[in-house]
Write a protein that holds these residues in place. Sequence first.
Motif, PDB file in Angstrom:
ATOM      1  N   ILE A   9       0.622  -1.355  -0.102  1.00  0.00           N
ATOM      2  CA  ILE A   9       0.213  -0.102   0.082  1.00  0.00           C
ATOM      3  C   ILE A   9       1.038   1.182  -0.375  1.00  0.00           C
ATOM      4  O   ILE A   9       0.673   2.283  -0.798  1.00  0.00           O
ATOM      5  CB  ILE A   9      -0.405   0.018   1.252  1.00  0.00           C
ATOM      6  N   SER A  10       1.929   0.992   1.207  1.00  0.00           N
ATOM      7  CA  SER A  10       2.665   2.387   0.978  1.00  0.00           C
ATOM      8  C   SER A  10       3.724   2.502  -0.507  1.00  0.00           C
ATOM      9  O   SER A  10       3.793   3.682  -1.211  1.00  0.00           O
ATOM     10  CB  SER A  10       3.382   1.988   1.750  1.00  0.00           C
ATOM     11  N   ARG A  11       4.556   1.271  -0.629  1.00  0.00           N
ATOM     12  CA  ARG A  11       4.837   1.584  -2.270  1.00  0.00           C
ATOM     13  C   ARG A  11       4.003   1.850  -3.706  1.00  0.00           C
ATOM     14  O   ARG A  11       4.518   2.738  -4.484  1.00  0.00           O
ATOM     15  CB  ARG A  11       5.669   0.151  -2.655  1.00  0.00           C
ATOM     16  N   TYR A  12       2.747   1.226  -3.574  1.00  0.00           N
ATOM     17  CA  TYR A  12       1.412   1.605  -5.521  1.00  0.00           C
ATOM     18  C   TYR A  12       0.811   2.916  -5.086  1.00  0.00           C
ATOM     19  O   TYR A  12       0.243   3.189  -6.023  1.00  0.00           O
ATOM     20  CB  TYR A  12       0.848   0.579  -5.634  1.00  0.00           C
ATOM     21  N   PHE A  13       0.111   2.843  -3.773  1.00  0.00           N
ATOM     22  CA  PHE A  13      -0.633   4.491  -3.267  1.00  0.00           C
ATOM     23  C   PHE A  13      -0.398   5.439  -2.568  1.00  0.00           C
ATOM     24  O   PHE A  13      -0.791   5.982  -2.415  1.00  0.00           O
ATOM     25  CB  PHE A  13      -2.216   3.588  -2.856  1.00  0.00           C
ATOM     26  N   GLY A  14       1.326   5.590  -2.044  1.00  0.00           N
ATOM     27  CA  GLY A  14       2.214   6.657  -1.579  1.00  0.00           C
ATOM     28  C   GLY A  14       1.069   6.657  -0.024  1.00  0.00           C
ATOM     29  O   GLY A  14       1.086   7.883   0.799  1.00  0.00           O
ATOM     30  N   ILE A  15       0.121   5.635   0.619  1.00  0.00           N
ATOM     31  CA  ILE A  15      -0.358   5.934   2.052  1.00  0.00           C
ATOM     32  C   ILE A  15       0.659   4.862   3.502  1.00  0.00           C
ATOM     33  O   ILE A  15       0.865   3.444   3.293  1.00  0.00           O
ATOM     34  CB  ILE A  15      -1.658   4.886   1.700  1.00  0.00           C
ATOM     35  N   LYS A  16       0.987   5.806   4.156  1.00  0.00           N
ATOM     36  CA  LYS A  16       2.009   5.461   5.209  1.00  0.00           C
ATOM     37  C   LYS A  16       1.258   4.908   5.922  1.00  0.00           C
ATOM     38  O   LYS A  16       0.066   5.028   6.268  1.00  0.00           O
ATOM     39  CB  LYS A  16       2.849   6.334   5.498  1.00  0.00           C
ATOM     40  N   HIS A  17       1.460   3.722   6.920  1.00  0.00           N
ATOM     41  CA  HIS A  17       0.985   3.068   8.177  1.00  0.00           C
ATOM     42  C   HIS A  17       0.865   4.090   8.721  1.00  0.00           C
ATOM     43  O   HIS A  17      -0.394   3.969   9.839  1.00  0.00           O
ATOM     44  CB  HIS A  17       1.979   1.972   8.748  1.00  0.00           C
ATOM     45  N   SER A  18       0.805   5.017   9.555  1.00  0.00           N
ATOM     46  CA  SER A  18       0.938   5.616  10.646  1.00  0.00           C
ATOM     47  C   SER A  18      -0.183   7.174   9.885  1.00  0.00           C
ATOM     48  O   SER A  18      -0.616   7.853  10.944  1.00  0.00           O
ATOM     49  CB  SER A  18       2.148   7.187  10.510  1.00  0.00           C
ATOM     50  N   GLN A  19      -0.278   7.635   8.903  1.00  0.00           N
ATOM     51  CA  GLN A  19      -1.993   7.895   7.902  1.00  0.00           C
ATOM     52  C   GLN A  19      -3.194   7.125   9.135  1.00  0.00           C
ATOM     53  O   GLN A  19      -3.498   5.860   9.745  1.00  0.00           O
ATOM     54  CB  GLN A  19      -2.264   7.826   6.303  1.00  0.00           C
ATOM     55  N   ARG A  20      -4.150   8.560   9.616  1.00  0.00           N
ATOM     56  CA  ARG A  20      -5.380   7.381   9.977  1.00  0.00           C
ATOM     57  C   ARG A  20      -5.925   7.330   8.907  1.00  0.00           C
ATOM     58  O   ARG A  20      -6.251   7.939   7.731  1.00  0.00           O
ATOM     59  CB  ARG A  20      -6.378   9.245  10.669  1.00  0.00           C
ATOM     60  N   ILE A  21      -6.522   5.834   9.219  1.00  0.00           N
ATOM     61  CA  ILE A  21      -6.865   5.395   7.982  1.00  0.00           C
ATOM     62  C   ILE A  21      -8.463   6.165   7.939  1.00  0.00           C
ATOM     63  O   ILE A  21      -8.694   5.587   6.346  1.00  0.00           O
ATOM     64  CB  ILE A  21      -7.346   3.446   8.454  1.00  0.00           C
ATOM     65  N   TYR A  22      -9.840   6.418   8.251  1.00  0.00           N
ATOM     66  CA  TYR A  22     -10.226   6.996   8.056  1.00  0.00           C
ATOM     67  C   TYR A  22     -10.643   8.436   7.093  1.00  0.00           C
ATOM     68  O   TYR A  22     -11.533   8.332   6.619  1.00  0.00           O
ATOM     69  CB  TYR A  22     -11.492   7.411   9.587  1.00  0.00           C
ATOM     70  N   ARG A  23      -9.131   8.416   6.911  1.00  0.00           N
ATOM     71  CA  ARG A  23      -8.722   9.768   6.177  1.00  0.00           C
ATOM     72  C   ARG A  23      -8.676   9.714   4.510  1.00  0.00           C
ATOM     73  O   ARG A  23      -9.005  10.100   3.530  1.00  0.00           O
ATOM     74  CB  ARG A  23      -8.311  10.676   6.792  1.00  0.00           C
ATOM     75  N   THR A  24      -7.930   8.591   4.803  1.00  0.00           N
ATOM     76  CA  THR A  24      -7.540   7.674   3.881  1.00  0.00           C
ATOM     77  C   THR A  24      -9.241   6.361   2.766  1.00  0.00           C
ATOM     78  O   THR A  24      -8.721   7.302   1.963  1.00  0.00           O
ATOM     79  CB  THR A  24      -6.479   6.478   4.056  1.00  0.00           C
ATOM     80  N   ILE A  25      -9.867   6.504   3.502  1.00  0.00           N
ATOM     81  CA  ILE A  25     -10.546   5.331   2.739  1.00  0.00           C
ATOM     82  C   ILE A  25     -11.412   6.182   1.912  1.00  0.00           C
ATOM     83  O   ILE A  25     -11.456   6.019   0.313  1.00  0.00           O
ATOM     84  CB  ILE A  25     -12.344   5.164   3.910  1.00  0.00           C
ATOM     85  N   PRO A  26     -12.164   7.232   1.990  1.00  0.00           N
ATOM     86  CA  PRO A  26     -12.791   8.448   0.871  1.00  0.00           C
ATOM     87  C   PRO A  26     -11.223   8.330  -0.618  1.00  0.00           C
ATOM     88  O   PRO A  26     -12.245   8.064  -1.566  1.00  0.00           O
ATOM     89  CB  PRO A  26     -12.874   9.661   0.665  1.00  0.00           C
ATOM     90  N   LYS A  27     -10.678   8.429   0.189  1.00  0.00           N
ATOM     91  CA  LYS A  27      -9.022   8.655  -1.603  1.00  0.00           C
ATOM     92  C   LYS A  27      -9.436   7.046  -2.160  1.00  0.00           C
ATOM     93  O   LYS A  27      -9.211   6.429  -3.224  1.00  0.00           O
ATOM     94  CB  LYS A  27      -7.835   8.766  -1.033  1.00  0.00           C
ATOM     95  N   LEU A  28      -9.494   6.026  -0.987  1.00  0.00           N
ATOM     96  CA  LEU A  28      -9.807   4.134  -1.714  1.00  0.00           C
ATOM     97  C   LEU A  28     -10.504   4.108  -2.752  1.00  0.00           C
ATOM     98  O   LEU A  28     -10.894   3.043  -3.352  1.00  0.00           O
ATOM     99  CB  LEU A  28      -9.345   3.176  -0.408  1.00  0.00           C
ATOM    100  N   ILE A  29     -11.772   4.339  -2.181  1.00  0.00           N
ATOM    101  CA  ILE A  29     -12.948   4.164  -2.741  1.00  0.00           C
ATOM    102  C   ILE A  29     -13.143   4.727  -4.208  1.00  0.00           C
ATOM    103  O   ILE A  29     -13.465   3.803  -5.123  1.00  0.00           O
ATOM    104  CB  ILE A  29     -13.500   4.802  -1.868  1.00  0.00           C
ATOM    105  N   ILE A  30     -12.398   6.342  -4.807  1.00  0.00           N
ATOM    106  CA  ILE A  30     -12.414   6.624  -5.778  1.00  0.00           C
ATOM    107  C   ILE A  30     -11.228   6.126  -6.508  1.00  0.00           C
ATOM    108  O   ILE A  30     -12.199   5.658  -7.384  1.00  0.00           O
ATOM    109  CB  ILE A  30     -11.826   8.109  -5.418  1.00  0.00           C
ATOM    110  N   GLN A  31     -10.337   5.125  -6.215  1.00  0.00           N
ATOM    111  CA  GLN A  31      -9.636   4.231  -6.550  1.00  0.00           C
ATOM    112  C   GLN A  31      -9.676   2.637  -7.072  1.00  0.00           C
ATOM    113  O   GLN A  31      -8.942   2.441  -7.011  1.00  0.00           O
ATOM    114  CB  GLN A  31      -8.256   4.798  -6.340  1.00  0.00           C
TER     115      GLN A  31
END
Length: 94
Positions: A9-31
């Motif tokens: 997830i970090s390599r392909y999408f630039g999402i780091k483990h320390s980020q808050r997942i609930y802020r990231t979910i909307p971005k993932l749904i779009i992608q």
Amino acid sequence: SKLRSIELISRYFGIKHSQRIYRTIPKLIIQKADIEQRVEGVTLSGVEGGYSAIILAVAHQEFLSIDLSKHKNAGAIIYDVKGILNVDIVDGRL
């Protein structure tokens, strides 16, 4: 493994483990479509030819988007341990 998933997830999408997942979910749904395509590519990378047997032993929804028939040899079987696949494509299930 969880560690491998975090790495991919970090390599392909630039999402780091320390980020808050609930802020990231909307971005993932779009992608979603792009993510599914990349997950299938990573999961099946290095696979040449097909398999004689495919055993699905986990109930992750991501596996529903993979066309397993592309990865079967002639006469191969698909066995669905968790019972999440369509009954028309499996040869056996628990």
